[in-house]
Write a protein that holds these residues in place. Sequence first.
Motif, PDB file in Angstrom:
ATOM      1  N   TYR A  22     -19.891  28.062  -6.433  1.00  0.00           N
ATOM      2  CA  TYR A  22     -19.257  29.193  -5.769  1.00  0.00           C
ATOM      3  C   TYR A  22     -18.382  28.650  -4.647  1.00  0.00           C
ATOM      4  N   THR A  23     -17.126  29.077  -4.612  1.00  0.00           N
ATOM      5  CA  THR A  23     -16.186  28.614  -3.589  1.00  0.00           C
ATOM      6  C   THR A  23     -15.967  29.712  -2.555  1.00  0.00           C
ATOM      7  N   VAL A  24     -16.018  29.338  -1.273  1.00  0.00           N
ATOM      8  CA  VAL A  24     -15.680  30.263  -0.200  1.00  0.00           C
ATOM      9  C   VAL A  24     -14.368  29.807   0.424  1.00  0.00           C
ATOM     10  N   GLN A  25     -13.430  30.742   0.507  1.00  0.00           N
ATOM     11  CA  GLN A  25     -12.142  30.484   1.145  1.00  0.00           C
ATOM     12  C   GLN A  25     -12.143  31.142   2.515  1.00  0.00           C
ATOM     13  N   THR A  26     -11.741  30.388   3.544  1.00  0.00           N
ATOM     14  CA  THR A  26     -11.545  30.959   4.872  1.00  0.00           C
ATOM     15  C   THR A  26     -10.063  30.943   5.188  1.00  0.00           C
ATOM     16  N   ASN A  27      -9.655  31.901   6.010  1.00  0.00           N
ATOM     17  CA  ASN A  27      -8.254  31.981   6.408  1.00  0.00           C
ATOM     18  C   ASN A  27      -8.184  32.555   7.815  1.00  0.00           C
ATOM     19  N   VAL A  28      -7.163  32.156   8.545  1.00  0.00           N
ATOM     20  CA  VAL A  28      -6.950  32.627   9.915  1.00  0.00           C
ATOM     21  C   VAL A  28      -5.530  33.156  10.023  1.00  0.00           C
ATOM     22  N   PHE A  29      -5.395  34.425  10.402  1.00  0.00           N
ATOM     23  CA  PHE A  29      -4.101  35.007  10.769  1.00  0.00           C
ATOM     24  C   PHE A  29      -4.075  35.100  12.289  1.00  0.00           C
ATOM     25  N   ALA A  30      -3.122  34.437  12.908  1.00  0.00           N
ATOM     26  CA  ALA A  30      -3.030  34.415  14.357  1.00  0.00           C
ATOM     27  C   ALA A  30      -1.672  34.930  14.790  1.00  0.00           C
ATOM     28  N   GLU A  31      -1.685  36.069  15.497  1.00  0.00           N
ATOM     29  CA  GLU A  31      -0.460  36.674  16.016  1.00  0.00           C
ATOM     30  C   GLU A  31       0.602  36.825  14.925  1.00  0.00           C
ATOM     31  N   GLY A  32       0.159  37.314  13.755  1.00  0.00           N
ATOM     32  CA  GLY A  32       1.070  37.604  12.653  1.00  0.00           C
ATOM     33  C   GLY A  32       1.286  36.483  11.671  1.00  0.00           C
ATOM     34  N   LYS A  33       0.792  35.278  11.943  1.00  0.00           N
ATOM     35  CA  LYS A  33       1.013  34.119  11.077  1.00  0.00           C
ATOM     36  C   LYS A  33      -0.280  33.753  10.364  1.00  0.00           C
ATOM     37  N   VAL A  58     -13.580  25.345  11.834  1.00  0.00           N
ATOM     38  CA  VAL A  58     -13.337  25.531  13.259  1.00  0.00           C
ATOM     39  C   VAL A  58     -11.833  25.637  13.467  1.00  0.00           C
ATOM     40  N   TYR A  59     -11.415  26.656  14.200  1.00  0.00           N
ATOM     41  CA  TYR A  59     -10.004  26.811  14.570  1.00  0.00           C
ATOM     42  C   TYR A  59      -9.956  26.896  16.082  1.00  0.00           C
ATOM     43  N   TYR A  95      -2.871  31.944  18.724  1.00  0.00           N
ATOM     44  CA  TYR A  95      -4.321  32.153  18.676  1.00  0.00           C
ATOM     45  C   TYR A  95      -4.578  33.650  18.767  1.00  0.00           C
ATOM     46  N   PRO A  96      -5.494  34.196  17.960  1.00  0.00           N
ATOM     47  CA  PRO A  96      -5.739  35.643  18.001  1.00  0.00           C
ATOM     48  C   PRO A  96      -6.300  36.070  19.353  1.00  0.00           C
ATOM     49  N   LYS A  97      -5.571  36.907  20.043  1.00  0.00           N
ATOM     50  CA  LYS A  97      -6.046  37.341  21.366  1.00  0.00           C
ATOM     51  C   LYS A  97      -5.475  38.689  21.796  1.00  0.00           C
ATOM     52  N   SER A  98      -4.439  39.174  21.121  1.00  0.00           N
ATOM     53  CA  SER A  98      -3.723  40.333  21.637  1.00  0.00           C
ATOM     54  C   SER A  98      -4.273  41.654  21.128  1.00  0.00           C
ATOM     55  N   THR A  99      -5.064  41.628  20.061  1.00  0.00           N
ATOM     56  CA  THR A  99      -5.536  42.881  19.473  1.00  0.00           C
ATOM     57  C   THR A  99      -7.020  42.780  19.126  1.00  0.00           C
ATOM     58  N   PRO A 100      -7.792  43.834  19.386  1.00  0.00           N
ATOM     59  CA  PRO A 100      -9.187  43.844  18.945  1.00  0.00           C
ATOM     60  C   PRO A 100      -9.252  43.901  17.431  1.00  0.00           C
ATOM     61  N   MET A 101     -10.392  43.505  16.869  1.00  0.00           N
ATOM     62  CA  MET A 101     -10.545  43.474  15.413  1.00  0.00           C
ATOM     63  C   MET A 101     -11.808  44.212  14.984  1.00  0.00           C
ATOM     64  N   GLU A 128      -6.433  38.238  11.835  1.00  0.00           N
ATOM     65  CA  GLU A 128      -7.453  38.407  10.804  1.00  0.00           C
ATOM     66  C   GLU A 128      -8.225  37.101  10.625  1.00  0.00           C
ATOM     67  N   LEU A 129      -9.534  37.218  10.414  1.00  0.00           N
ATOM     68  CA  LEU A 129     -10.415  36.077  10.179  1.00  0.00           C
ATOM     69  C   LEU A 129     -11.199  36.351   8.905  1.00  0.00           C
ATOM     70  N   ASP A 130     -11.003  35.552   7.859  1.00  0.00           N
ATOM     71  CA  ASP A 130     -11.483  35.877   6.518  1.00  0.00           C
ATOM     72  C   ASP A 130     -12.547  34.925   5.997  1.00  0.00           C
ATOM     73  N   PHE A 131     -13.619  35.503   5.446  1.00  0.00           N
ATOM     74  CA  PHE A 131     -14.463  34.875   4.443  1.00  0.00           C
ATOM     75  C   PHE A 131     -14.101  35.528   3.109  1.00  0.00           C
ATOM     76  N   GLU A 132     -13.685  34.759   2.121  1.00  0.00           N
ATOM     77  CA  GLU A 132     -13.430  35.292   0.783  1.00  0.00           C
ATOM     78  C   GLU A 132     -14.209  34.444  -0.222  1.00  0.00           C
ATOM     79  N   PHE A 133     -15.175  35.064  -0.891  1.00  0.00           N
ATOM     80  CA  PHE A 133     -16.014  34.364  -1.854  1.00  0.00           C
ATOM     81  C   PHE A 133     -15.398  34.549  -3.235  1.00  0.00           C
TER      82      PHE A 133
END
Length: 290
Positions: free
Chosen positions: A118-129, A169-170, A180-186, A104-109
């Motif tokens: 206004y704060t924007v939070q980003t988050n990266v879920f990579a292979e379940g983490k 940047v990740y 790194y996210p690569k195993s599943t389409p999003m 998962e790749l997130d923009f959360e405003f």
Amino acid sequence: MDFLRKMLATLILCVMLLSLSVSAKPATFLQDFKVAWEDSHVKVVEGGAAIQLRLDQNSGCGFASKYKYMYGRVSMKIKLVPGDSAGTVTAFYMNSDADVTHNELDFEFLGNRSGQPYTVQTNVFAEGKGEREQRVNLWFDPSLAYHTYSILWNHHHIVFMVDEVPIRVYKNNEAKGIPYPKSTPMGVYSTLWEADNWATRGGLEKIDWSKAPFLAYYRDFDIEGCPVPGPMSCTSNPSNLWERSPTYTDLTPVQARAYRWVRMNHMVYDYCTDKPRYPVPPPECVAGFY
């Protein structure tokens, strides 16, 4: 500020020139998206050019792309909830929606009290983490006009951009054992919902329902990527310049300067430097950023 204006002007020119050589797929809501949550709160406005999301005491809402993509670049123009939006979250993200391996790749405003940034939070879920949050205070009021928010995801890196300015940047550091996210389409998603238990000042500021309904607006959907299943894979399609072009494998010098400017002047939280939470920095933090 003069330096920033010149830098942004250069970025815009670069993007215009790039658009001449990259084959993009303009998306329309009805063709490429569907309402995923609470039809009554998703409304077509502006003569069909934009989508309005509504949050009230009855429900929030959201929409999702009809297809999933394996690498790509997605952009949306968003006008966020104006005024006192504390306790609300407007999200734009990519999600594998997979039970086995979650990416998962997130923009959360994150909504605010009137007059606060206004704060924007980003988050990266990579292979379940997950749990890789960063927060940036936007340098403009995103509720006054539409601004473009983009996610680039390819073999090399993930880049979150605001009006083409990189804010996160990740890197792909699989060679160092970092997921790194690569195993599943999003798929591509957006939601507007209540989260006053954490969204504003860690949950200290609660939502004021007397200000409801809370409204956010989306337009100019743009998706460049490989739909899955699709007629051609990312690895075999020579037209995927977003994947193979040097422009998309690294930040340009102008982008790198803009990225450093954001991190130095507008970053307010970085999980990599949160020592109470991570006494030992996560491995991707040690591997380094741009």
